[in-house]
Design an enzyme around this catalytic site. Structure first.
Site, PDB file in Angstrom:
ATOM      1  N   GLU A   6      14.097  22.021  22.195  1.00  0.00           N
ATOM      2  CA  GLU A   6      14.361  21.836  20.774  1.00  0.00           C
ATOM      3  C   GLU A   6      15.051  23.067  20.215  1.00  0.00           C
ATOM      4  OE1 GLU A   6      15.110  21.007  17.266  1.00  0.00           O
ATOM      5  OE2 GLU A   6      14.016  19.370  18.265  1.00  0.00           O
ATOM      6  N   HIS A  22     -16.478  -0.388   6.230  1.00  0.00           N
ATOM      7  CA  HIS A  22     -17.199   0.552   7.090  1.00  0.00           C
ATOM      8  C   HIS A  22     -17.707  -0.165   8.331  1.00  0.00           C
ATOM      9  CE1 HIS A  22     -19.704   3.895   8.325  1.00  0.00           C
ATOM     10  NE2 HIS A  22     -20.716   3.052   8.462  1.00  0.00           N
TER      11      HIS A  22
END
Length: 475
Positions: free
Chosen positions: A213, A454
Protein backbone atom coordinates in the site's frame (compact mmCIF):
# COMPACT_ATOMS: atom_id res chain seq x y z
CA UNK A 1 -37.11 4.64 -39.76
CA UNK A 2 -35.19 4.32 -36.46
CA UNK A 3 -37.02 3.02 -33.41
CA UNK A 4 -38.15 5.84 -31.14
CA UNK A 5 -37.96 5.79 -27.34
CA UNK A 6 -38.79 8.20 -24.56
CA UNK A 7 -35.70 7.14 -22.62
CA UNK A 8 -32.55 5.32 -23.74
CA UNK A 9 -30.16 4.05 -21.07
CA UNK A 10 -26.60 3.31 -22.20
CA UNK A 11 -25.18 0.71 -19.79
CA UNK A 12 -26.92 -2.09 -17.93
CA UNK A 13 -25.07 -2.05 -14.61
CA UNK A 14 -26.65 -1.14 -11.24
CA UNK A 15 -27.23 2.48 -12.26
CA UNK A 16 -28.42 1.66 -15.77
CA UNK A 17 -30.77 -1.26 -15.34
CA UNK A 18 -32.35 0.29 -12.25
CA UNK A 19 -32.88 3.58 -14.12
CA UNK A 20 -34.41 1.74 -17.08
CA UNK A 21 -36.82 -0.25 -14.91
CA UNK A 22 -37.88 2.77 -12.85
CA UNK A 23 -38.44 4.87 -15.99
CA UNK A 24 -40.60 2.08 -17.44
CA UNK A 25 -42.59 1.90 -14.21
CA UNK A 26 -43.24 5.63 -14.56
CA UNK A 27 -44.85 5.07 -17.95
CA UNK A 28 -42.00 5.78 -20.38
CA UNK A 29 -41.12 3.74 -23.46
CA UNK A 30 -37.60 2.66 -22.49
CA UNK A 31 -34.58 0.99 -24.13
CA UNK A 32 -31.46 -0.22 -22.38
CA UNK A 33 -28.21 -0.94 -24.23
CA UNK A 34 -25.54 -3.14 -22.70
CA UNK A 35 -22.55 -4.95 -24.23
CA UNK A 36 -21.47 -7.38 -21.50
CA UNK A 37 -21.25 -10.96 -22.79
CA UNK A 38 -21.28 -14.31 -21.02
CA UNK A 39 -18.93 -17.14 -22.01
CA UNK A 40 -21.32 -18.16 -24.78
CA UNK A 41 -21.53 -14.68 -26.25
CA UNK A 42 -25.03 -14.03 -24.90
CA UNK A 43 -26.12 -10.94 -22.98
CA UNK A 44 -24.91 -10.53 -19.41
CA UNK A 45 -26.42 -7.31 -18.03
CA UNK A 46 -25.44 -6.17 -14.57
CA UNK A 47 -22.19 -4.39 -15.34
CA UNK A 48 -19.00 -4.70 -13.34
CA UNK A 49 -20.94 -5.25 -10.12
CA UNK A 50 -22.71 -8.39 -11.31
CA UNK A 51 -20.07 -9.79 -13.65
CA UNK A 52 -16.65 -9.04 -12.13
CA UNK A 53 -17.29 -7.10 -8.94
CA UNK A 54 -19.72 -7.14 -6.03
CA UNK A 55 -21.60 -10.37 -6.75
CA UNK A 56 -18.82 -12.79 -7.77
CA UNK A 57 -16.44 -11.52 -5.08
CA UNK A 58 -19.07 -12.17 -2.40
CA UNK A 59 -19.60 -15.68 -3.76
CA UNK A 60 -15.87 -16.42 -3.44
CA UNK A 61 -15.70 -14.81 -0.01
CA UNK A 62 -18.55 -17.03 1.17
CA UNK A 63 -16.98 -20.21 -0.21
CA UNK A 64 -13.56 -19.42 1.26
CA UNK A 65 -15.11 -18.53 4.62
CA UNK A 66 -16.89 -21.90 4.74
CA UNK A 67 -13.56 -23.58 4.03
CA UNK A 68 -11.78 -21.70 6.80
CA UNK A 69 -14.56 -22.42 9.29
CA UNK A 70 -14.42 -26.13 8.49
CA UNK A 71 -10.65 -26.21 8.94
CA UNK A 72 -10.21 -23.91 11.91
CA UNK A 73 -13.44 -23.30 13.79
CA UNK A 74 -15.77 -26.31 13.53
CA UNK A 75 -13.87 -28.11 16.32
CA UNK A 76 -14.95 -25.39 18.78
CA UNK A 77 -18.54 -26.46 18.13
CA UNK A 78 -17.82 -30.13 18.62
CA UNK A 79 -17.78 -30.83 14.90
CA UNK A 80 -14.99 -33.07 13.63
CA UNK A 81 -14.02 -32.38 10.03
CA UNK A 82 -10.93 -34.09 8.67
CA UNK A 83 -9.41 -34.08 5.23
CA UNK A 84 -11.27 -30.93 4.19
CA UNK A 85 -10.22 -29.86 0.70
CA UNK A 86 -11.16 -27.04 -1.62
CA UNK A 87 -12.08 -27.80 -5.21
CA UNK A 88 -11.16 -24.42 -6.71
CA UNK A 89 -12.71 -25.26 -10.08
CA UNK A 90 -16.03 -26.05 -8.41
CA UNK A 91 -15.83 -22.89 -6.32
CA UNK A 92 -15.30 -20.82 -9.47
CA UNK A 93 -18.14 -22.67 -11.22
CA UNK A 94 -20.49 -21.88 -8.33
CA UNK A 95 -19.45 -18.23 -8.57
CA UNK A 96 -20.24 -18.27 -12.30
CA UNK A 97 -23.66 -19.78 -11.59
CA UNK A 98 -24.44 -17.03 -9.08
CA UNK A 99 -23.42 -14.42 -11.67
CA UNK A 100 -25.61 -16.00 -14.37
CA UNK A 101 -28.60 -16.11 -12.04
CA UNK A 102 -28.23 -12.38 -11.53
CA UNK A 103 -27.79 -11.74 -15.28
CA UNK A 104 -30.93 -13.73 -16.03
CA UNK A 105 -32.82 -11.97 -13.25
CA UNK A 106 -32.14 -8.59 -14.83
CA UNK A 107 -33.25 -9.79 -18.26
CA UNK A 108 -36.44 -11.10 -16.64
CA UNK A 109 -37.07 -7.73 -14.98
CA UNK A 110 -36.58 -5.98 -18.34
CA UNK A 111 -39.18 -8.24 -19.89
CA UNK A 112 -41.58 -7.88 -16.98
CA UNK A 113 -41.35 -4.07 -17.08
CA UNK A 114 -41.43 -3.90 -20.90
CA UNK A 115 -37.93 -2.46 -21.27
CA UNK A 116 -36.53 -3.04 -24.77
CA UNK A 117 -33.06 -4.56 -24.40
CA UNK A 118 -30.33 -4.10 -27.01
CA UNK A 119 -27.18 -6.22 -26.74
CA UNK A 120 -24.23 -4.22 -27.97
CA UNK A 121 -22.19 -1.06 -27.47
CA UNK A 122 -24.13 2.18 -27.45
CA UNK A 123 -22.67 5.44 -28.74
CA UNK A 124 -23.84 8.88 -29.81
CA UNK A 125 -24.31 9.57 -33.51
CA UNK A 126 -25.77 13.06 -33.46
CA UNK A 127 -28.49 15.23 -32.04
CA UNK A 128 -31.78 14.41 -33.74
CA UNK A 129 -35.16 16.05 -33.88
CA UNK A 130 -36.60 15.69 -30.38
CA UNK A 131 -33.58 13.94 -28.92
CA UNK A 132 -30.46 12.00 -29.85
CA UNK A 133 -29.54 9.32 -32.33
CA UNK A 134 -27.78 6.36 -30.68
CA UNK A 135 -25.91 3.62 -32.53
CA UNK A 136 -26.02 0.07 -31.18
CA UNK A 137 -23.01 -1.95 -32.36
CA UNK A 138 -23.84 -5.58 -31.66
CA UNK A 139 -24.34 -8.72 -33.74
CA UNK A 140 -26.12 -6.39 -36.16
CA UNK A 141 -25.70 -2.64 -36.18
CA UNK A 142 -28.78 -0.47 -35.78
CA UNK A 143 -29.74 3.05 -34.79
CA UNK A 144 -32.36 4.12 -32.28
CA UNK A 145 -33.55 7.58 -31.19
CA UNK A 146 -34.31 8.73 -27.66
CA UNK A 147 -35.79 11.92 -26.26
CA UNK A 148 -33.87 11.48 -22.99
CA UNK A 149 -30.52 9.69 -22.64
CA UNK A 150 -29.13 8.28 -19.40
CA UNK A 151 -25.45 7.32 -19.51
CA UNK A 152 -24.49 4.60 -17.03
CA UNK A 153 -21.33 3.12 -18.53
CA UNK A 154 -19.50 2.53 -15.26
CA UNK A 155 -15.75 2.33 -14.77
CA UNK A 156 -12.68 0.27 -15.60
CA UNK A 157 -9.83 -0.96 -13.41
CA UNK A 158 -6.86 1.40 -13.29
CA UNK A 159 -3.61 -0.22 -14.41
CA UNK A 160 -0.16 0.66 -13.14
CA UNK A 161 1.75 2.80 -15.67
CA UNK A 162 3.87 0.52 -17.81
CA UNK A 163 2.27 -2.64 -16.42
CA UNK A 164 -0.87 -3.54 -18.35
CA UNK A 165 -3.22 -6.27 -17.19
CA UNK A 166 -2.64 -9.60 -18.92
CA UNK A 167 -5.19 -11.34 -16.62
CA UNK A 168 -2.82 -14.29 -16.29
CA UNK A 169 -0.01 -12.96 -14.09
CA UNK A 170 -0.95 -9.30 -13.60
CA UNK A 171 -4.62 -9.29 -12.67
CA UNK A 172 -7.41 -6.74 -12.44
CA UNK A 173 -10.52 -7.54 -10.41
CA UNK A 174 -11.67 -9.54 -13.46
CA UNK A 175 -8.67 -11.86 -13.54
CA UNK A 176 -8.62 -12.11 -9.73
CA UNK A 177 -12.05 -13.73 -9.87
CA UNK A 178 -10.96 -16.36 -12.40
CA UNK A 179 -7.79 -17.74 -10.79
CA UNK A 180 -7.90 -21.49 -11.45
CA UNK A 181 -5.71 -22.72 -8.58
CA UNK A 182 -4.53 -21.41 -5.25
CA UNK A 183 -1.26 -19.51 -5.82
CA UNK A 184 1.52 -20.27 -3.35
CA UNK A 185 2.41 -16.60 -3.18
CA UNK A 186 0.01 -13.81 -4.07
CA UNK A 187 0.86 -10.13 -4.23
CA UNK A 188 -1.58 -7.25 -4.19
CA UNK A 189 -0.95 -3.58 -4.84
CA UNK A 190 -3.55 -1.52 -3.03
CA UNK A 191 -5.20 -2.24 0.32
CA UNK A 192 -8.63 -0.95 -0.60
CA UNK A 193 -11.84 -2.94 -0.90
CA UNK A 194 -10.74 -5.18 -3.79
CA UNK A 195 -7.28 -5.78 -2.35
CA UNK A 196 -8.54 -6.79 1.09
CA UNK A 197 -11.43 -8.91 -0.18
CA UNK A 198 -9.42 -10.81 -2.80
CA UNK A 199 -6.49 -11.12 -0.43
CA UNK A 200 -8.82 -12.63 2.16
CA UNK A 201 -10.24 -15.18 -0.31
CA UNK A 202 -6.89 -16.60 -1.36
CA UNK A 203 -5.31 -16.32 2.10
CA UNK A 204 -8.08 -18.52 3.49
CA UNK A 205 -7.39 -21.09 0.80
CA UNK A 206 -3.70 -21.29 1.64
CA UNK A 207 -1.91 -18.57 -0.32
CA UNK A 208 0.82 -16.49 1.29
CA UNK A 209 -0.55 -13.00 0.71
CA UNK A 210 1.38 -9.73 0.74
CA UNK A 211 -0.38 -6.41 0.23
CA UNK A 212 1.65 -3.34 -0.77
CA UNK A 213 0.00 0.00 0.00
CA UNK A 214 1.39 3.36 -1.04
CA UNK A 215 -0.36 5.37 1.67
CA UNK A 216 1.27 5.62 5.08
CA UNK A 217 -1.97 4.80 6.89
CA UNK A 218 -4.22 1.75 6.62
CA UNK A 219 -7.71 2.44 5.24
CA UNK A 220 -7.32 6.19 5.40
CA UNK A 221 -10.99 6.82 4.57
CA UNK A 222 -12.12 4.74 7.56
CA UNK A 223 -12.41 6.01 11.12
CA UNK A 224 -8.91 5.64 12.60
CA UNK A 225 -10.00 3.61 15.62
CA UNK A 226 -11.94 1.19 13.42
CA UNK A 227 -9.08 0.90 10.91
CA UNK A 228 -6.61 0.03 13.68
CA UNK A 229 -8.95 -2.65 15.00
CA UNK A 230 -9.33 -4.13 11.52
CA UNK A 231 -5.56 -4.07 10.94
CA UNK A 232 -4.98 -6.04 14.14
CA UNK A 233 -7.45 -8.69 12.95
CA UNK A 234 -5.87 -8.98 9.49
CA UNK A 235 -2.38 -9.20 10.98
CA UNK A 236 -3.54 -12.01 13.25
CA UNK A 237 -5.02 -13.85 10.28
CA UNK A 238 -1.70 -13.76 8.42
CA UNK A 239 -2.34 -11.06 5.83
CA UNK A 240 0.97 -9.25 5.42
CA UNK A 241 0.23 -5.56 4.82
CA UNK A 242 3.10 -3.15 4.12
CA UNK A 243 2.24 0.56 4.27
CA UNK A 244 4.02 3.56 2.79
CA UNK A 245 5.69 1.66 -0.02
CA UNK A 246 6.72 3.00 -3.42
CA UNK A 247 6.35 0.45 -6.20
CA UNK A 248 9.10 0.40 -8.82
CA UNK A 249 9.73 -1.96 -11.75
CA UNK A 250 7.47 -4.96 -12.22
CA UNK A 251 8.70 -7.89 -14.30
CA UNK A 252 6.83 -10.97 -15.43
CA UNK A 253 8.30 -14.32 -16.43
CA UNK A 254 7.37 -17.98 -16.59
CA UNK A 255 8.13 -18.17 -12.87
CA UNK A 256 5.68 -15.40 -11.96
CA UNK A 257 5.95 -11.72 -11.09
CA UNK A 258 8.80 -9.77 -9.53
CA UNK A 259 8.00 -6.44 -7.85
CA UNK A 260 10.73 -3.98 -6.88
CA UNK A 261 9.71 -1.44 -4.25
CA UNK A 262 10.99 0.71 -1.43
CA UNK A 263 9.47 0.33 2.01
CA UNK A 264 8.38 3.08 4.40
CA UNK A 265 11.98 3.46 5.60
CA UNK A 266 13.18 4.02 2.03
CA UNK A 267 14.90 0.63 1.87
CA UNK A 268 14.98 -1.23 -1.44
CA UNK A 269 12.90 -4.41 -1.37
CA UNK A 270 11.69 -7.06 -3.81
CA UNK A 271 8.72 -9.39 -3.79
CA UNK A 272 8.44 -12.56 -5.82
CA UNK A 273 4.91 -13.88 -6.33
CA UNK A 274 3.05 -16.32 -8.56
CA UNK A 275 0.36 -13.77 -9.37
CA UNK A 276 -0.14 -10.06 -8.78
CA UNK A 277 -3.49 -8.34 -8.30
CA UNK A 278 -3.46 -4.59 -8.95
CA UNK A 279 -6.27 -2.70 -7.19
CA UNK A 280 -5.32 0.97 -7.23
CA UNK A 281 -8.71 2.38 -8.11
CA UNK A 282 -10.93 2.70 -11.14
CA UNK A 283 -11.38 5.18 -13.98
CA UNK A 284 -14.66 6.37 -15.56
CA UNK A 285 -15.58 4.44 -18.70
CA UNK A 286 -16.40 6.78 -21.56
CA UNK A 287 -14.52 4.77 -24.20
CA UNK A 288 -16.46 4.48 -27.44
CA UNK A 289 -19.31 6.78 -26.38
CA UNK A 290 -18.39 9.22 -29.16
CA UNK A 291 -19.00 12.14 -26.81
CA UNK A 292 -17.36 14.56 -29.22
CA UNK A 293 -20.14 13.99 -31.76
CA UNK A 294 -22.59 15.82 -29.52
CA UNK A 295 -20.24 17.96 -27.40
CA UNK A 296 -20.73 16.10 -24.13
CA UNK A 297 -18.46 17.63 -21.50
CA UNK A 298 -15.87 15.49 -19.68
CA UNK A 299 -13.58 16.52 -16.84
CA UNK A 300 -9.82 16.00 -16.52
CA UNK A 301 -10.35 12.43 -15.22
CA UNK A 302 -12.52 11.51 -18.18
CA UNK A 303 -15.68 11.53 -16.06
CA UNK A 304 -18.87 13.04 -17.43
CA UNK A 305 -19.53 16.45 -15.87
CA UNK A 306 -22.91 16.63 -14.15
CA UNK A 307 -24.69 18.94 -11.73
CA UNK A 308 -26.32 17.95 -8.44
CA UNK A 309 -29.24 16.39 -10.32
CA UNK A 310 -27.01 14.32 -12.66
CA UNK A 311 -27.74 16.62 -15.64
CA UNK A 312 -24.93 17.00 -18.17
CA UNK A 313 -24.19 20.10 -20.25
CA UNK A 314 -26.58 18.75 -22.94
CA UNK A 315 -30.35 19.09 -22.67
CA UNK A 316 -32.00 15.73 -22.11
CA UNK A 317 -28.73 13.91 -21.36
CA UNK A 318 -28.05 12.57 -17.87
CA UNK A 319 -25.28 10.44 -16.35
CA UNK A 320 -25.12 8.30 -13.20
CA UNK A 321 -22.86 5.95 -11.26
CA UNK A 322 -19.12 5.42 -11.65
CA UNK A 323 -18.95 7.53 -14.80
CA UNK A 324 -19.70 10.72 -12.79
CA UNK A 325 -18.43 12.36 -9.58
CA UNK A 326 -18.89 10.77 -6.20
CA UNK A 327 -18.12 7.37 -4.70
CA UNK A 328 -17.86 4.42 -7.08
CA UNK A 329 -20.42 2.26 -5.30
CA UNK A 330 -23.15 0.12 -6.86
CA UNK A 331 -25.82 1.34 -4.45
CA UNK A 332 -24.88 4.98 -5.11
CA UNK A 333 -25.41 4.28 -8.83
CA UNK A 334 -28.77 2.65 -8.11
CA UNK A 335 -29.96 5.63 -6.10
CA UNK A 336 -28.91 8.04 -8.84
CA UNK A 337 -30.60 5.85 -11.48
CA UNK A 338 -33.91 5.95 -9.64
CA UNK A 339 -33.59 9.67 -8.95
CA UNK A 340 -32.90 10.53 -12.61
CA UNK A 341 -35.85 8.46 -13.86
CA UNK A 342 -38.08 10.28 -11.40
CA UNK A 343 -36.68 13.69 -12.37
CA UNK A 344 -37.41 12.97 -16.03
CA UNK A 345 -40.98 12.28 -14.92
CA UNK A 346 -41.14 15.65 -13.17
CA UNK A 347 -40.75 14.21 -9.69
CA UNK A 348 -38.14 15.06 -7.08
CA UNK A 349 -35.61 12.25 -6.99
CA UNK A 350 -33.54 12.10 -3.82
CA UNK A 351 -29.90 11.10 -3.25
CA UNK A 352 -28.22 12.00 0.04
CA UNK A 353 -24.45 11.54 -0.29
CA UNK A 354 -24.08 11.94 3.48
CA UNK A 355 -25.97 8.71 4.17
CA UNK A 356 -24.43 6.42 1.58
CA UNK A 357 -22.99 3.42 3.45
CA UNK A 358 -19.60 1.86 2.73
CA UNK A 359 -18.81 -1.82 3.29
CA UNK A 360 -15.74 -4.04 3.05
CA UNK A 361 -16.85 -7.68 3.10
CA UNK A 362 -13.81 -9.16 4.79
CA UNK A 363 -13.84 -11.01 8.09
CA UNK A 364 -14.25 -8.98 10.18
CA UNK A 365 -16.54 -6.90 8.01
CA UNK A 366 -16.01 -3.14 8.02
CA UNK A 367 -18.92 -0.75 7.45
CA UNK A 368 -19.50 2.93 8.02
CA UNK A 369 -21.77 5.85 7.23
CA UNK A 370 -21.35 9.56 7.82
CA UNK A 371 -18.26 11.35 9.06
CA UNK A 372 -15.28 9.91 10.90
CA UNK A 373 -13.88 11.26 14.15
CA UNK A 374 -10.90 12.69 12.24
CA UNK A 375 -13.22 14.55 9.85
CA UNK A 376 -15.27 16.01 12.69
CA UNK A 377 -12.10 17.25 14.40
CA UNK A 378 -10.81 18.76 11.15
CA UNK A 379 -14.16 20.50 10.58
CA UNK A 380 -14.21 21.87 14.12
CA UNK A 381 -17.45 20.09 14.98
CA UNK A 382 -18.09 19.48 18.67
CA UNK A 383 -19.14 15.87 19.10
CA UNK A 384 -19.67 13.03 21.55
CA UNK A 385 -18.39 9.50 20.92
CA UNK A 386 -19.56 6.17 22.21
CA UNK A 387 -18.38 2.66 21.44
CA UNK A 388 -19.17 -0.90 22.43
CA UNK A 389 -17.08 -4.03 21.81
CA UNK A 390 -18.56 -7.22 20.37
CA UNK A 391 -16.52 -9.02 23.04
CA UNK A 392 -19.27 -8.01 25.49
CA UNK A 393 -22.15 -8.98 23.18
CA UNK A 394 -23.91 -12.29 23.95
CA UNK A 395 -24.91 -13.00 20.36
CA UNK A 396 -21.33 -12.43 19.16
CA UNK A 397 -20.05 -14.85 21.80
CA UNK A 398 -22.56 -17.46 20.65
CA UNK A 399 -21.45 -16.95 17.04
CA UNK A 400 -17.85 -17.38 18.10
CA UNK A 401 -16.82 -14.06 16.57
CA UNK A 402 -16.27 -11.25 19.06
CA UNK A 403 -13.83 -9.21 16.95
CA UNK A 404 -14.41 -5.48 16.71
CA UNK A 405 -16.87 -2.88 17.89
CA UNK A 406 -19.61 -0.39 17.05
CA UNK A 407 -18.71 3.28 17.32
CA UNK A 408 -21.20 6.15 17.23
CA UNK A 409 -20.52 9.87 16.85
CA UNK A 410 -23.17 12.47 17.70
CA UNK A 411 -23.37 16.25 17.76
CA UNK A 412 -22.41 17.51 21.24
CA UNK A 413 -25.31 19.97 21.36
CA UNK A 414 -28.18 18.44 19.36
CA UNK A 415 -27.24 14.73 19.80
CA UNK A 416 -27.91 14.16 16.06
CA UNK A 417 -26.00 11.11 14.82
CA UNK A 418 -23.12 12.24 12.62
CA UNK A 419 -21.43 8.92 11.90
CA UNK A 420 -21.53 5.23 12.74
CA UNK A 421 -18.53 2.96 12.24
CA UNK A 422 -18.50 -0.81 12.67
CA UNK A 423 -15.86 -3.51 12.46
CA UNK A 424 -17.05 -6.99 13.28
CA UNK A 425 -19.54 -9.73 12.41
CA UNK A 426 -22.33 -8.81 9.98
CA UNK A 427 -21.34 -5.14 9.93
CA UNK A 428 -22.73 -4.94 6.38
CA UNK A 429 -26.23 -5.63 7.75
CA UNK A 430 -25.93 -3.68 10.99
CA UNK A 431 -24.98 -0.45 9.23
CA UNK A 432 -28.45 -0.17 7.67
CA UNK A 433 -29.98 0.81 11.01
CA UNK A 434 -27.56 3.72 11.19
CA UNK A 435 -28.33 4.77 7.60
CA UNK A 436 -32.07 4.86 8.31
CA UNK A 437 -31.54 6.71 11.57
CA UNK A 438 -29.31 9.33 9.95
CA UNK A 439 -31.68 9.79 7.02
CA UNK A 440 -34.37 10.73 9.53
CA UNK A 441 -31.87 12.87 11.49
CA UNK A 442 -32.22 10.72 14.58
CA UNK A 443 -30.33 11.35 17.79
CA UNK A 444 -28.18 8.81 19.58
CA UNK A 445 -30.84 8.80 22.30
CA UNK A 446 -33.42 7.67 19.72
CA UNK A 447 -31.34 4.56 19.01
CA UNK A 448 -30.69 4.03 22.72
CA UNK A 449 -34.41 4.08 23.52
CA UNK A 450 -35.51 1.77 20.69
CA UNK A 451 -36.10 -1.85 21.72
CA UNK A 452 -33.58 -4.18 20.06
CA UNK A 453 -34.02 -7.95 19.98
CA UNK A 454 -32.07 -9.93 22.57
CA UNK A 455 -29.69 -11.53 21.97
CA UNK A 456 -28.66 -9.81 18.77
CA UNK A 457 -25.61 -8.11 17.32
CA UNK A 458 -27.73 -4.98 16.91
CA UNK A 459 -27.66 -4.57 20.68
CA UNK A 460 -24.06 -3.43 20.22
CA UNK A 461 -25.43 -0.48 18.22
CA UNK A 462 -27.81 0.35 21.05
CA UNK A 463 -24.98 0.06 23.58
CA UNK A 464 -22.78 2.37 21.50
CA UNK A 465 -25.64 4.89 21.47
CA UNK A 466 -25.99 4.60 25.24
CA UNK A 467 -22.24 5.07 25.61
CA UNK A 468 -22.45 8.41 23.79
CA UNK A 469 -24.05 9.75 26.98
CA UNK A 470 -21.85 7.57 29.24
CA UNK A 471 -24.64 5.11 29.96
CA UNK A 472 -24.64 1.37 29.51
CA UNK A 473 -26.87 -1.66 29.95
CA UNK A 474 -24.23 -4.30 29.14
CA UNK A 475 -26.48 -7.01 27.77
Amino acid sequence: MSKQFDVIVIGGGPGGYIAAIRAAQLGFNVACIDEWKNDKGGPAPGGTCTNVGCIPSKALLQSSEHFEHANKHFAEHGITATGVKMDVAKMIARKDTVVKQNNDGILYLFKKNKVSFFHGRGSFVKAAEGGYEIKVAGAAEETIVGKQIIIATGSNARALPGTPFDEELVLSNDGALRVGAVPKKLGLIGSGVIGLEMGSVWRRLGAEVTILEGLPTFLGAVDEQIAKEAKKAFDKQGLKIELGVKVGEIKTSKKGVSIAYTNAKGEAQSLEVDKLIVSIGRVPNTIGLNTEAVGLQLDERGAIVVDGDCKTNLPGVWAVGDVVRGPMLAHKAEEEGVAVAERIAGQHGHVNFNTIPWVIYTSPEIAWVGRTEQQLKADGVKYKAGSFPFLANGRARALGDTTGMVKMLADAETDEILGVHIVGPQASELISEAVVAMEFKASSEDIARICHAHPSLSEATKEAALAVDKRTLNF
